[in-house]
Design a protein around this motif. Structure first.
Motif, short mmCIF file in Angstrom:
data_model
loop_
_atom_site.label_atom_id
_atom_site.label_comp_id
_atom_site.label_asym_id
_atom_site.label_seq_id
_atom_site.Cartn_x
_atom_site.Cartn_y
_atom_site.Cartn_z
N ARG A 131 8.26 -11.67 -8.23
CA ARG A 131 7.44 -12.27 -7.46
C ARG A 131 6.16 -11.74 -7.31
NH1 ARG A 131 10.35 -16.05 -3.97
NH2 ARG A 131 11.70 -17.26 -5.33
N TRP A 186 3.24 -10.73 -4.57
CA TRP A 186 2.46 -10.73 -3.22
C TRP A 186 1.09 -11.46 -3.28
CZ3 TRP A 186 5.28 -9.14 0.78
CH2 TRP A 186 6.17 -8.31 0.43
N THR A 230 4.73 -12.90 1.33
CA THR A 230 5.50 -13.78 0.42
C THR A 230 6.42 -14.65 1.38
OG1 THR A 230 6.84 -13.67 -1.74
CG2 THR A 230 7.40 -12.26 0.21
#
Length: 268
Positions: free
Chosen positions: A44, A46, A58
């Motif tokens: 993922r 930030w 997040t």
């Protein structure tokens, strides 16, 4: 090293946090310590906090049927911090709803349409446009009484068919519905179950949904601003009466819209 997460006050490299199924938690970090982020081993990014350049964040999502744990890990030059989110049951209620029988068991000739609408929506929700399209707090789509909360098991004509994936607001036909925040319209059409539908992309995998509209006031790809009227409430689709269904999708996961707004607004 001392934990750099700000989500809770415990200062350890491994921390524990509860998350309700169908809900979110927000993890924040000082921008200078934002490293490689993974959630359950999936990479993922930030996100930049619109109100504070020194903080990144997040959104951790727990699907309605999620069980067990969710592990968030930040790897900053080999220094690793983790948050282990324990998924707890939301103890959601059940409610009985009477609708047209065709809305519970659709005619065969409509199954193709339903599947195409589902696939279209899923494709949109699995797409993440880069950058947040908002820089202010979210708002509710109308000022009204909540008649059905998120997560309630839906018993249509005595058959358990689904759970309530959004929040319903009492609304007479023709009540103005506004955009919860800035974004771009990605769905604006009539659909079998949702009726008159508007879906807005707010960037980075965040979408808001406005269903059962009597009139749609926006077009596909249109930019909308927070508080802008996007349609009028109605009783279209699978309903027992006029109301507005308001939903939120984050990272392809349907989440509690009221809790989402409370928690995302705490960033500002």
């Amino acid at each position: 090293m001392k934990s750099i997460f700000l989500i809770i006050f415990i200062s350890f490299n491994i921390m524990a946090q509860d998350i309700i199924n169908g809900d979110i938690q927000i993890a924040k970090i000082e921008s200078k310590f934002a490293g490689t982020l993974t959630v359950d081993s999936k990479k993922r990014e930030w996100l930049s906090n619109p109100s504070d350049e020194n903080i990144k964040f997040t959104i951790v999502t727990a699907g309605y049927y999620k069980k067990g744990e969710i592990i968030l890990r930040n790897d900053f030059n080999g220094d690793i911090d983790e948050i282990i989110f324990k998924v707890i049951n939301g103890q959601y209620k059940k409610e009985k709803i009477s609708v047209e029988s065709s809305k519970v068991t659709p005619p065969k000739e409509l199954l193709k349409r339903i599947e195409e609408e589902r696939n279209e929506a899923n494709k949109i929700y699995s797409t993440k446009t880069h950058g947040l399209k908002f820089n202010t707090t979210f708002m509710l789509p109308m000022d009204s009484v909540i008649t059905s909360e998120f997560g309630t098991a839906r018993v249509f004509n005595e058959l358990v068919k689904s759970y309530h994936s959004g929040t319903d607001f009492r609304a007479a036909i023709g009540t103005p519905v506004v955009s919860s925040n800035d974004g771009i319209v990605v769905i604006a059409k009539d659909r079998y179950y949702a009726g008159g539908s508007v879906v807005i992309d707010h960037g980075e995998g965040i979408y808001t949904q406005y269903y059962h509209l009597d009139k749609i006031g926006v077009k596909l790809d249109q930019k909308v601003t927070k508080g802008e009227v996007i349609g009028l409430s109605g009783a279209t689709g699978r309903v027992s009466g006029p109301h507005l269904h308001f939903g939120v999708i984050v990272n392809s996961v349907q989440v509690n819209p009221i809790n989402f707004i409370k928690k995302i607004n705490a960033l500002f």
